[in-house]
Design a protein around this motif. Structure first.
Motif: not given
Ligand code: ZN
Ligand code: KG4
Length: 335
Positions: A113, A117, A137, A303
């Motif tokens: 993840h 990003h 984040s 996201d």
């Molecule tokens: Zn995220």
């Protein structure tokens, strides 16, 4: 190489279900369902998040496919977030991705993840290296130096709360709904930065935000004693002051790292990069130092499935496929 390459990207690591279709590195569709139920609890409730991912993932995938104009049988591979994130939430995306890849008999690609990003920077722009990427984040605050697309070094990260958490937790003290970041951003536009809070002095390129939460807590407690409606009467100024403190803490490190490593491009990614004050101040700094700035559009900051599909596309080009018995990881370091 097969042409064209269609990648389906599935993201379900936290409280957003998002599915995207990318054709040869270009986004055809990117649909996201944000779970608003967590607002009433003031934070993400993992069990509720998993259940809502289960409810949305099939129809969202059908919608993302029809918005892209392609049939599922045209898909070349499926990319899915492996972690870091909430185990139950990740498991929903991964289980669904595995089933679909088995039934369509196409390869599966696992995606980090945090790497996704970073890859969100390259969805609509190309970079000049060396590049510095700040991922900010709700769960992560990381400063990454990139010599190239594949050579990464983590220069620093938070030692406690993430920048988004700092927005959300201080916002909660002000009575703002979860997630507080966007609301604080909006209110700060009509406020002044007249309240000053200390910025944690952490060595190197690491960050710390838990002290801010504590100083805001004590400041509010003392102020409310003298003026019971202190928060209501000063809400916009409090938002502007807290926001400025968080943004300043991020920019100080970003600037120091950019100068030390003589970078040519700066990228920001993750939900907090949607913050308008952060964007404005970074823009001014970039003009001053002639950095090329990469800031993804808002729907690619928070996201989203597109960054997963994009990461899947890069991995597909290198034939980096995954065995279908892989499991989610709550903690999954970038390097
Ligand atoms: Zn995220
Ligand atoms: O990247 P993201 O969607 O999910 C995580 O991986 O955490 O980031 C969510 C975080 C939340 O903490 C939210 O308050 C923050 O991003 N955020 C913002 C803004 N929009 C989202 N923070 C400040 N200003 C914003 N405009």
């Amino acid at each position: 190489m097969i042409q064209p390459i269609y990648i389906l990207g599935i993201e379900s690591s936290c409280d957003d279900t998002s599915v995207s279709v990318v054709k040869d590195g270009k986004v055809l569709s990117n649909l996201t369902i944000s779970q608003w139920i967590h607002k009433k609890y003031g934070g993400v409730v993992p069990e509720a998040a998993s259940r809502l991912h289960v409810e949305s993932i099939v129809s969202l995938t059908e919608d993302a496919l029809s918005a892209s104009g392609i049939d599922k049988y045209k898909l070349t591979a499926i990319a899915v977030t492996k972690g870091p994130g909430l185990i139950g939430s990740l498991l929903v995306g991964i289980t669904f991705a595995k089933s679909l890849s088995l039934s369509l008999q196409i390869p599966l690609i696992e995606v980090n993840h945090l790497m996704a990003h970073i890859n969100s920077l390259f969805i609509e722009e190309s970079a000049e290296f060396p590049l510095l990427c700040m991922t900010v984040s709700g769960g992560h605050t990381q400063l990454v130096y990139m010599k190239s697309n594949t050579e990464l070094e983590i220069l620093g990260q938070t030692i406690d709360d993430a920048a988004g958490e700092a927005f959300d937790k201080t916002g909660k003290l002000l009575g703002l709904p979860y997630p507080a970041g966007p609301e604080m951003d909006k209110r700060a536009k009509n406020g002044s930065t007249r309240f000053k809070f200390p910025i944690a002095q952490v060595p190197g390129f690491n960050f710390s935000f838990s002290g801010l939460k504590t100083s805001v807590l004590y400041f509010l407690r003392d102020s409310i004693r003298k003026e019971p409606d202190f928060i209501e009467n000063n809400l916009n100024d409090l938002c502007a002051s807290i926001q400025d403190n968080i943004v300043e803490a991020l920019l100080q490190k970003l600037k120091a790292a950019a100068l030390k490593y003589e970078v040519r491009s700066i990228g920001i990614a993750g939900g907090v990069s949607a913050n308008s004050h952060f964007r404005e101040k970074l823009l001014t700094l970039s003009e001053l130092y002639s950095w090329k700035l990469l800031i993804p559009r808002l729907s690619y900051c928070t996201d989203n499935g597109a960054m997963i599909a994009m990461s899947g596309y890069f991995k597909f080009l290198k034939s980096e496929f995954t065995q279908d018995d892989f499991m989610p990881l709550a903690r999954y370091p970038l390097t």
